[in-house]
Scaffold this motif. Structure first.
Motif, short mmCIF file in Angstrom:
data_model
loop_
_atom_site.label_atom_id
_atom_site.label_comp_id
_atom_site.label_asym_id
_atom_site.label_seq_id
_atom_site.Cartn_x
_atom_site.Cartn_y
_atom_site.Cartn_z
N ASP A 59 0.85 -1.18 0.00
CA ASP A 59 0.00 0.00 0.00
C ASP A 59 0.88 1.23 0.00
N ASN A 60 0.45 2.22 -0.72
CA ASN A 60 1.10 3.53 -0.72
C ASN A 60 2.53 3.56 -1.23
N SER A 61 2.89 2.65 -2.13
CA SER A 61 4.22 2.74 -2.72
C SER A 61 4.24 3.93 -3.68
N ARG A 62 5.12 4.89 -3.41
CA ARG A 62 5.20 6.06 -4.28
C ARG A 62 5.78 5.68 -5.64
N THR A 63 6.68 4.67 -5.62
CA THR A 63 7.27 4.21 -6.88
C THR A 63 6.18 3.64 -7.79
N LEU A 64 5.31 2.82 -7.20
CA LEU A 64 4.25 2.21 -8.00
C LEU A 64 3.31 3.28 -8.57
N LYS A 65 3.11 4.32 -7.77
CA LYS A 65 2.26 5.42 -8.25
C LYS A 65 2.89 6.07 -9.50
N ALA A 107 11.10 0.04 -9.03
CA ALA A 107 11.74 -0.42 -7.78
C ALA A 107 12.12 0.79 -6.92
N PRO A 108 11.84 0.74 -5.62
CA PRO A 108 12.29 1.85 -4.77
C PRO A 108 13.82 1.86 -4.63
N PHE A 109 14.36 3.02 -4.31
CA PHE A 109 15.82 3.18 -4.15
C PHE A 109 16.21 2.69 -2.75
N TYR A 110 16.99 1.62 -2.69
CA TYR A 110 17.47 1.11 -1.40
C TYR A 110 19.00 1.04 -1.46
N GLU A 111 19.67 1.63 -0.51
CA GLU A 111 21.14 1.53 -0.38
C GLU A 111 21.87 1.67 -1.72
N PHE A 112 21.65 2.78 -2.36
CA PHE A 112 22.30 3.12 -3.64
C PHE A 112 21.89 2.18 -4.78
N TYR A 116 12.08 4.76 -10.44
CA TYR A 116 12.35 4.62 -9.01
C TYR A 116 12.08 5.90 -8.26
N THR A 117 11.89 5.75 -6.96
CA THR A 117 11.79 6.93 -6.10
C THR A 117 12.79 6.75 -4.95
N ALA A 118 13.27 7.88 -4.44
CA ALA A 118 14.26 7.84 -3.35
C ALA A 118 13.86 8.82 -2.25
N GLY A 119 14.26 8.46 -1.03
CA GLY A 119 13.96 9.31 0.12
C GLY A 119 14.74 10.61 0.10
N GLY A 120 15.99 10.55 -0.34
CA GLY A 120 16.84 11.74 -0.35
C GLY A 120 17.08 12.26 -1.76
N TYR A 121 17.96 13.24 -1.86
CA TYR A 121 18.38 13.72 -3.19
C TYR A 121 19.64 12.94 -3.59
N GLY A 141 13.88 12.84 -3.00
CA GLY A 141 13.62 13.77 -1.89
C GLY A 141 12.27 13.53 -1.24
N LEU A 142 11.74 12.31 -1.41
CA LEU A 142 10.38 12.05 -0.92
C LEU A 142 10.29 11.91 0.60
N ASP A 143 11.42 11.63 1.26
CA ASP A 143 11.35 11.45 2.71
C ASP A 143 11.91 12.67 3.45
C1 LIG Z 1 15.35 -0.56 3.32
C2 LIG Z 1 15.33 0.85 2.80
C3 LIG Z 1 16.49 1.42 2.32
C4 LIG Z 1 16.48 2.73 1.82
N1 LIG Z 1 17.66 3.29 1.36
C5 LIG Z 1 17.64 4.57 0.92
C6 LIG Z 1 18.86 5.18 0.48
O1 LIG Z 1 19.93 4.58 0.50
N2 LIG Z 1 18.79 6.46 0.05
C7 LIG Z 1 17.60 7.16 0.00
O2 LIG Z 1 17.61 8.32 -0.46
N3 LIG Z 1 16.45 6.61 0.41
C8 LIG Z 1 16.44 5.33 0.88
N4 LIG Z 1 15.27 4.75 1.31
C9 LIG Z 1 14.01 5.52 1.17
C10 LIG Z 1 13.24 5.09 -0.07
O3 LIG Z 1 14.04 5.19 -1.23
C11 LIG Z 1 12.02 5.99 -0.31
O4 LIG Z 1 11.21 6.04 0.84
C12 LIG Z 1 11.23 5.50 -1.51
O5 LIG Z 1 10.35 6.52 -1.94
C13 LIG Z 1 10.44 4.25 -1.16
O6 LIG Z 1 9.63 3.90 -2.27
P1 LIG Z 1 8.18 3.31 -2.08
O7 LIG Z 1 7.28 4.41 -1.53
O8 LIG Z 1 7.76 2.91 -3.44
O9 LIG Z 1 8.29 2.16 -1.13
C14 LIG Z 1 15.26 3.48 1.81
C15 LIG Z 1 14.10 2.90 2.32
C16 LIG Z 1 14.13 1.60 2.82
C17 LIG Z 1 12.85 0.99 3.36
#
Ligand SMILES: Cc1cc2nc3c(=O)[nH]c(=O)nc-3n(C[C@H](O)[C@H](O)[C@H](O)COP(=O)(O)O)c2cc1C
Length: 193
Positions: A17-23, A85-90, A130-135, A166-168
């Motif tokens: 639910d609420n995956s921003r990437t899927l949106k 796919a969401p951005f996880y650990e680069f 993809y979407t990422a939490g940071g820039y 920058g989503l987070d």
């Molecule tokens: C396990 C995990 C690792 C993540 N690693 C990063 C990261 O390395 N850099 C970053 O900018 N955001 C990171 N994030 C934040 C996600 O990229 C961000 O919340 C993204 O929008 C998630 O996509 P979703 O809404 O589709 O799940 C991470 C989040 C999780 C849960």
């Protein structure tokens, strides 16, 4: 008879639910479908039965044991490929790495010719969303660089990426960022999957 291109959507969005990437993926495909008729085949790899390679996957001489080729065949035959796919650990969630291990089968997605390899996939393009939490700086985009390299390895003609970052970050308007990312893609023409 009308010919419809097949788009393979490889969905690695772990949040149901609420995956921003899927949106962002859904917005992208909706826009693409407005222009052309596509048959979307979704392969949700978040609950994939395919297993990672382990020590049990090899014969004594170091060659790989047979693995189920169905995912590789599906990938090789798609006209267009979209990976979300969401951005996880680069990079991206490990389910996508497992998927890549399972589709990288010689004779299906690529073949060896002498010292070189030749891609066997039919797809016109691979679009990575993809979407990422940071820039992100350019050097942070390791997952993107890897998928671009793999695309050319598989013989896929074009590689595109679409991202929202920058989503987070506290105070950021997530919906606005995603809308802007979709608009930017449209302006650049990268919606022409
Ligand atoms: C396990 C995990 C690792 C993540 N690693 C990063 C990261 O390395 N850099 C970053 O900018 N955001 C990171 N994030 C934040 C996600 O990229 C961000 O919340 C993204 O929008 C998630 O996509 P979703 O809404 O589709 O799940 C991470 C989040 C999780 C849960």
């Amino acid at each position: 008879m009308e010919v419809t291109s097949k788009v393979l959507l490889v969905n690695a969005c772990l949040r149901k639910d609420n995956s921003r990437t899927l949106k962002l993926v859904e917005g992208f495909l909706k826009e693409a479908r407005r222009k052309t008729q596509y048959q979307i085949i979704e392969r949700n790899i978040t609950d994939l039965k395919a297993k990672p390679l382990t020590s049990k996957g090899f014969n004594l001489d170091g060659t790989q044991k047979e693995i189920d080729a169905s995912l590789a065949k599906e990938f090789a035959l798609a006209d267009y490929i979209v990976i979300g796919a969401p951005f996880y650990e680069f990079s991206f969630p490990s389910v996508l790495s497992i998927y890549i291990e399972n589709i990288s089968i010689p004779g299906i997605t690529f073949k060896y010719v002498g010292e070189n390899s030749v891609g066997l996939c039919k797809a016109m393009s691979l679009t990575y969303i993809y979407t990422a939490g940071g820039y992100l700086k350019e050097e942070d985009k390791i997952g993107e660089h890897l998928l671009k390299r793999l695309s050319s390895f598989y013989g896929i003609k074009e590689f595109h990426s679409l991202s929202a970052t920058g989503l987070d970050i506290a105070g950021n308007d997530v919906d606005k960022i995603i809308k802007e990312a979709s608009l930017e893609a449209k302006e650049k023409g990268s919606l022409q999957i």
